[in-house]
Design an enzyme around this catalytic site. Structure first.
Site, short mmCIF file in Angstrom:
data_model
loop_
_atom_site.label_atom_id
_atom_site.label_comp_id
_atom_site.label_asym_id
_atom_site.label_seq_id
_atom_site.Cartn_x
_atom_site.Cartn_y
_atom_site.Cartn_z
N GLU A 1 -3.10 -4.58 -2.99
CA GLU A 1 -3.61 -5.54 -3.98
C GLU A 1 -3.73 -4.88 -5.36
OE1 GLU A 1 -4.76 -4.83 -1.00
OE2 GLU A 1 -5.78 -6.52 -0.06
N ASN B 1 0.83 -1.20 0.00
CA ASN B 1 0.00 0.00 0.00
C ASN B 1 0.86 1.25 0.00
OD1 ASN B 1 0.47 -0.99 2.68
ND2 ASN B 1 -1.14 0.30 3.51
N CYS C 1 -4.29 0.72 -2.37
CA CYS C 1 -4.09 -0.53 -1.64
C CYS C 1 -3.04 -1.41 -2.32
CB CYS C 1 -5.39 -1.34 -1.60
SG CYS C 1 -6.70 -0.62 -0.63
N1 THU Z 1 -5.29 -1.45 2.56
C1 THU Z 1 -4.77 -2.28 1.62
O1 THU Z 1 -3.62 -2.10 1.16
N2 THU Z 1 -5.52 -3.31 1.19
C2 THU Z 1 -6.79 -3.56 1.61
O2 THU Z 1 -7.46 -4.42 1.04
C3 THU Z 1 -7.33 -2.84 2.74
C4 THU Z 1 -6.60 -1.62 3.13
C5 THU Z 1 -4.50 -0.31 2.98
C6 THU Z 1 -5.05 1.01 2.51
C7 THU Z 1 -4.49 1.96 3.54
O3 THU Z 1 -3.17 2.33 3.13
C8 THU Z 1 -4.38 1.11 4.80
O4 THU Z 1 -4.45 -0.24 4.38
C9 THU Z 1 -5.46 1.38 5.82
O5 THU Z 1 -6.71 1.31 5.24
#
Ligand code: THU
Length: 163
Positions: free
Chosen positions: A75, A62, A73
Site C-alpha cells: 500500500e 510489498n 508494504c
Molecule cells: N504487508 C503489506 O504489504 N501490507 C499490509 O498492509 C500488511 C503486510 C506485507 C509486509 C510484509 O512484506 C508481508 O506483508 C508480511 O507482513
C-alpha cells in the site's frame, strides 16, 4: 461520562464478480501486482492498485529485505509512487489483494497500521474520501468508503498546530 459508539458501513461482496466493472478492473490490477511482490521471507504477497482522479492507476506490491524493517508494504509503495508521479491529484480508491504461499487466504487482510496512517495523510491532504477494496486470494471483497472508517481517532497535521 458519555459513551459514544463509533461504527462504519462495511460493504461485503461475495466475490470479485459481484463488483461494479470499474472496481473489478481496479482489483484485477491489484491481483496482478500482487503476483510480482518480492516477499521471499514471509511468503505473504500483497498487491495494491491506486485509482487517481485523472484516471491513472498506480500499482505497488510489498518489497521485503533481508534486514526485515527495511522492507515496505504494498500500500505504501503504491501511494508514495502515486504521490511522486501525480502530486496534487486526488486518490479515489485503493484496491488491495493479499495471498500467502503457505495457505489459502480466503478473507481480506486489512492494511497494517502504518499503511492506514499513510493513506490517511493523503485523505486529509486532498479533503476527499479514499475508498478501499480488500480481498484475499479468494472469497469475499470488503469495501469501505473512507480510510477514516478503519482508522478512527486518527492523528493528523491539525495536531501539529500552524507552525
Ligand atoms: N504487508 C503489506 O504489504 N501490507 C499490509 O498492509 C500488511 C503486510 C506485507 C509486509 C510484509 O512484506 C508481508 O506483508 C508480511 O507482513
Amino acid at each position: 461520562m458519555k459513551k459514544q459508539h463509533i461504527g462504519f458501513d462495511l460493504y461485503i461482496y461475495e466475490g470479485i464478480e459481484e463488483l461494479p466493472s470499474s472496481e473489478r478492473r481496479l482489483l484485477e490490477r491489484a491481483i496482478s501486482a500482487r503476483k510480482n511482490a518480492y516477499a521471499p521471507y514471509s511468503n505473504f504477497q500483497v498487491g495494491a492498485a491506486v485509482l487517481m482522479e485523472n484516471g491513472e492507476v498506480v500499482i505497488g506490491n510489498n518489497q521485503e529485505n533481508a534486514s526485515y524493517p527495511s522492507g515496505l508494504c504494498a500500500e505504501r509503495v503504491a501511494v508514495f509512487q502515486a504521490g511522486a508521479l501525480y502530486p496534487g491529484v486526488a486518490i479515489l480508491a485503493i484496491a488491495i489483494s493479499a495471498a500467502s504461499k503457505n495457505y489459502i487466504l480466503d478473507l481480506p487482510a486489512g492494511p497494517c497500521g502504518n499503511c492506514r496512517q499513510s493513506i490517511m495523510e493523503y485523505e486529509i491532504k486532498q479533503r476527499s474520501p479514499i475508498s478501499l477494496l480488500l480481498q484475499g486470494q479468494e472469497g469475499p471483497v470488503f469495501k469501505c468508503t473512507s480510510i477514516k472508517d478503519i482508522l478512527p481517532l486518527a492523528f493528523g497535521n491539525s495536531f501539529l498546530g500552524d507552525s
